[in-house]
Scaffold this active site. Structure first.
Site, short mmCIF file in Angstrom:
data_model
loop_
_atom_site.label_atom_id
_atom_site.label_comp_id
_atom_site.label_asym_id
_atom_site.label_seq_id
_atom_site.Cartn_x
_atom_site.Cartn_y
_atom_site.Cartn_z
N VAL A 218 6.61 -13.58 12.08
CA VAL A 218 7.96 -13.75 11.52
C VAL A 218 9.00 -13.34 12.57
O VAL A 218 9.98 -14.05 12.80
CB VAL A 218 8.15 -12.90 10.24
CG1 VAL A 218 9.61 -12.97 9.77
CG2 VAL A 218 7.23 -13.36 9.13
N ARG B 195 6.70 -1.51 18.61
CA ARG B 195 5.95 -0.26 18.80
C ARG B 195 5.63 -0.03 20.26
O ARG B 195 5.45 1.11 20.68
CB ARG B 195 4.62 -0.34 18.01
CG ARG B 195 4.81 -0.31 16.53
CD ARG B 195 3.53 0.00 15.84
NE ARG B 195 2.57 -1.10 15.86
CZ ARG B 195 1.40 -1.09 15.24
NH1 ARG B 195 1.05 0.00 14.58
NH2 ARG B 195 0.60 -2.12 15.27
N TYR C 173 -1.46 -6.72 -3.68
CA TYR C 173 -0.42 -7.75 -3.48
C TYR C 173 0.33 -8.00 -4.79
O TYR C 173 -0.11 -7.58 -5.86
CB TYR C 173 -1.10 -9.03 -2.98
CG TYR C 173 -0.16 -10.01 -2.34
CD1 TYR C 173 0.58 -9.67 -1.22
CD2 TYR C 173 -0.02 -11.30 -2.85
CE1 TYR C 173 1.44 -10.58 -0.62
CE2 TYR C 173 0.83 -12.23 -2.26
CZ TYR C 173 1.56 -11.85 -1.15
OH TYR C 173 2.41 -12.76 -0.57
N PHE D 153 12.77 -9.53 -0.41
CA PHE D 153 12.48 -10.97 -0.36
C PHE D 153 10.98 -11.18 -0.40
O PHE D 153 10.22 -10.49 0.28
CB PHE D 153 13.06 -11.61 0.91
CG PHE D 153 12.69 -13.06 1.04
CD1 PHE D 153 13.30 -14.02 0.24
CD2 PHE D 153 11.70 -13.47 1.92
CE1 PHE D 153 12.93 -15.36 0.33
CE2 PHE D 153 11.32 -14.80 2.02
CZ PHE D 153 11.95 -15.75 1.22
N TRP D 154 10.56 -12.16 -1.21
CA TRP D 154 9.14 -12.54 -1.28
C TRP D 154 9.07 -14.04 -1.36
O TRP D 154 9.49 -14.63 -2.37
CB TRP D 154 8.50 -11.88 -2.51
CG TRP D 154 7.02 -12.07 -2.60
CD1 TRP D 154 6.14 -12.26 -1.57
CD2 TRP D 154 6.24 -12.09 -3.80
NE1 TRP D 154 4.87 -12.38 -2.05
CE2 TRP D 154 4.90 -12.28 -3.41
CE3 TRP D 154 6.53 -11.95 -5.16
CZ2 TRP D 154 3.85 -12.35 -4.33
CZ3 TRP D 154 5.50 -12.02 -6.07
CH2 TRP D 154 4.18 -12.20 -5.67
N VAL D 155 8.54 -14.65 -0.30
CA VAL D 155 8.56 -16.12 -0.23
C VAL D 155 7.70 -16.74 -1.34
O VAL D 155 8.00 -17.84 -1.82
CB VAL D 155 8.14 -16.61 1.18
CG1 VAL D 155 6.64 -16.51 1.41
CG2 VAL D 155 8.64 -18.02 1.45
N GLY E 11 8.36 -6.58 4.00
CA GLY E 11 7.00 -6.13 4.33
C GLY E 11 7.00 -4.62 4.48
O GLY E 11 8.06 -4.00 4.61
N LYS F 134 -1.25 -14.83 16.17
CA LYS F 134 -2.07 -14.94 14.94
C LYS F 134 -3.52 -15.20 15.26
O LYS F 134 -3.85 -15.90 16.23
CB LYS F 134 -1.58 -16.12 14.11
CG LYS F 134 -0.44 -15.82 13.22
CD LYS F 134 -0.85 -15.14 11.95
CE LYS F 134 0.36 -14.51 11.31
NZ LYS F 134 0.11 -13.25 10.68
N1 LIG Z 1 7.81 -10.99 1.72
C1 LIG Z 1 7.47 -12.16 2.22
O1 LIG Z 1 7.74 -13.22 1.67
C2 LIG Z 1 6.73 -12.19 3.52
C3 LIG Z 1 6.40 -13.41 4.12
C4 LIG Z 1 5.77 -13.40 5.36
C5 LIG Z 1 5.45 -12.19 5.96
N2 LIG Z 1 5.74 -11.03 5.30
C6 LIG Z 1 5.45 -9.72 5.88
O2 LIG Z 1 6.03 -9.69 7.17
C7 LIG Z 1 5.27 -8.84 8.00
C8 LIG Z 1 4.88 -9.59 9.25
O3 LIG Z 1 3.99 -10.65 8.89
P1 LIG Z 1 3.39 -11.57 10.05
O4 LIG Z 1 2.46 -12.54 9.47
O5 LIG Z 1 4.52 -12.09 10.85
O6 LIG Z 1 2.60 -10.43 10.88
P2 LIG Z 1 1.64 -10.52 12.13
O7 LIG Z 1 1.99 -11.68 12.97
O8 LIG Z 1 0.24 -10.39 11.67
O9 LIG Z 1 2.02 -9.19 12.92
C9 LIG Z 1 1.91 -7.92 12.37
C10 LIG Z 1 3.08 -7.09 12.85
O10 LIG Z 1 3.09 -5.83 12.21
C11 LIG Z 1 3.20 -4.81 13.18
N3 LIG Z 1 2.53 -3.63 12.66
C12 LIG Z 1 1.25 -3.55 12.24
N4 LIG Z 1 0.99 -2.30 11.76
C13 LIG Z 1 2.14 -1.60 11.89
C14 LIG Z 1 2.51 -0.27 11.60
N5 LIG Z 1 1.65 0.59 11.07
N6 LIG Z 1 3.77 0.12 11.88
C15 LIG Z 1 4.66 -0.74 12.43
N7 LIG Z 1 4.36 -2.03 12.72
C16 LIG Z 1 3.12 -2.45 12.46
C17 LIG Z 1 2.56 -5.40 14.43
O11 LIG Z 1 3.01 -4.72 15.57
P3 LIG Z 1 2.17 -4.66 16.95
O12 LIG Z 1 2.46 -5.95 17.67
O13 LIG Z 1 2.72 -3.48 17.64
O14 LIG Z 1 0.72 -4.53 16.60
C18 LIG Z 1 3.08 -6.82 14.35
O15 LIG Z 1 4.41 -6.89 14.79
C19 LIG Z 1 4.08 -8.38 7.15
O16 LIG Z 1 4.42 -7.15 6.55
C20 LIG Z 1 3.99 -9.45 6.09
O17 LIG Z 1 3.36 -9.02 4.93
C21 LIG Z 1 6.36 -11.02 4.11
#
Ligand SMILES: NC(=O)c1ccc[n+]([C@@H]2O[C@H](COP(=O)([O-])OP(=O)(O)OC[C@H]3O[C@@H](n4cnc5c(N)ncnc54)[C@H](OP(=O)(O)O)[C@@H]3O)[C@@H](O)[C@H]2O)c1
Length: 330
Positions: free
Chosen positions: A158, A178, A57, A267-269, A243, A325
């Site tokens: 998200v 997917r 991370y 973007f990174w919150v 992500g 979740k």
């Molecule tokens: N940068 C930031 O500030 C920030 C903040 C929040 C979240 N994020 C990122 O946003 C993303 C979503 O977070 P979340 O908490 O909303 O996730 P989440 O509710 O846990 O859901 C995970 C998602 O990822 C998909 N997924 C998992 N493995 C995958 C793969 N190999 N290829 C394509 N899709 C895949 C899942 O699809 P299925 O439904 O098909 O399993 C699901 O849509 C993550 O990458 C997280 O790290 C980033």
């Protein structure tokens, strides 16, 4: 008061959570005047938690550490100086102390109130994803009713927040997934178009929108999915990567940069939280949580587990196609 203990999921090295995490009961330090004793109520398992425990991370804890990026807690006791808060108040667990534990002693200056009007599980998921969805939709383009957003991993928390917020603002969403089994659930939240995220997605998306392109593309997958979304972006549009679920590098979109002048941003919150003024964080929370409350926006919960069942919980959180979740509930 007797010395307070916490039961916590902790790690002394970085690695796969199933291999490095252990459930421990440890004594908490004595409460200082400017501190609060928290009882954690619920904490979700987010993709970032795997990165934090795994050592990949953007910001890593000093080891040994308690895992868990976010959660909601109740204030059990305040030190003599903790006047800004009250006993019984719901607050966000600071990510620096770790939310996958029953109790914590924290400095009051690191505390932010959690939304009391949202259900407890929603509040537990309130620090990371609502602010992320909101900022992704507001900070990179001036979106208006009728505009289009394209996003991959639309089944994510998200993704579902983006769909609901967009729907209430009259913004159309093109959602790449997917597995099309998720379509009815996403449509119920207000999704416009739901398409399978494959090589034909861009063509299918443009057919579905009668050729109208998106102002922003939200990429949390990476790899070829990101390139596909560049093809759906309008001239001058922005692809925001936040992500990398498929862990593949995204191909550099040469022709779309040249011929369509698209912009690539990240973007990174956590960075925003670390650099924003306290008043700005409180103002954003107030705006987002009021919006969520009024528009009845919710993040789906797939299941809750006690901390003792952490292995089952982490396995569930990693399942593809999970319905929402997975949270620890205390
Ligand atoms: N940068 C930031 O500030 C920030 C903040 C929040 C979240 N994020 C990122 O946003 C993303 C979503 O977070 P979340 O908490 O909303 O996730 P989440 O509710 O846990 O859901 C995970 C998602 O990822 C998909 N997924 C998992 N493995 C995958 C793969 N190999 N290829 C394509 N899709 C895949 C899942 O699809 P299925 O439904 O098909 O399993 C699901 O849509 C993550 O990458 C997280 O790290 C980033």
């Amino acid at each position: 008061m007797a010395m307070q203990k916490t039961t916590a999921l902790r790690h002394a090295s970085f690695g796969k959570p199933a291999e490095v995490l252990t459930l421990e009961t440890i004594e908490l330090p004595e409460l200082k005047p400017e501190q609060a004793l928290l009882k954690v109520l619920a904490a979700p398992i987010n993709p970032a938690d795997f990165g934090r425990v795994g050592g990949t991370y953007g910001e890593l804890a000093e080891l040994p550490a308690t895992a868990g990026l976010e959660g909601v807690a109740e204030i059990l006791e305040l030190g003599s100086e903790g006047t800004r808060f009250r006993v019984g108040q719901k607050i966000f667990v600071p990510s620096s102390v770790g939310s996958w534990q029953s109790h914590a002693v924290v400095d009051c200056q690191t505390l932010f109130p959690a939304p009391e009007k949202l259900p407890m599980e929603q509040a537990a998921m309130g620090w990371v994803n609502p602010a992320t969805a909101w900022k992704l939709m507001h900070d990179f383009a001036k979106l208006q009713a009728g505009d289009i957003i394209v996003q991959n991993a639309a089944t994510s928390a998200v993704g579902k927040l983006v769909i609901q917020i967009a729907s209430h603002l009259g913004i159309k969403t093109v959602n790449l997934v997917r597995n099309l089994d998720a379509t009815p659930a996403l449509k119920k939240l207000g999704a416009g178009v739901v398409l399978v995220d494959d090589r034909d997605a861009a063509k299918a998306a443009l057919e579905a929108t009668n050729g109208k392109k998106a102002k922003i593309a939200l990429n949390s997958v990476g790899g070829s999915s990101a390139l596909g979304m560049c093809k759906i972006l309008a001239d001058g549009g922005t692809l925001i990567t936040f992500g990398g679920m498929d862990r593949e590098p995204a191909p550099f979109p040469t022709r779309y940069l040249i011929f369509n002048d698209i912009r690539l941003r990240g973007f990174w919150v956590s960075k925003w939280y670390a650099t924003a003024a306290r008043e700005d964080i409180l103002a954003l929370h107030n705006e987002v949580f009021t919006f969520m409350e009024n528009a009845k926006i919710r993040v789906d919960v797939a299941a809750t587990y006690p901390l003792e069942d952490w292995q089952k919980a982490l396995k569930h959180a990693n399942q593809s196609g999970k319905s929402g979740k997975v949270l620890f509930k205390f």
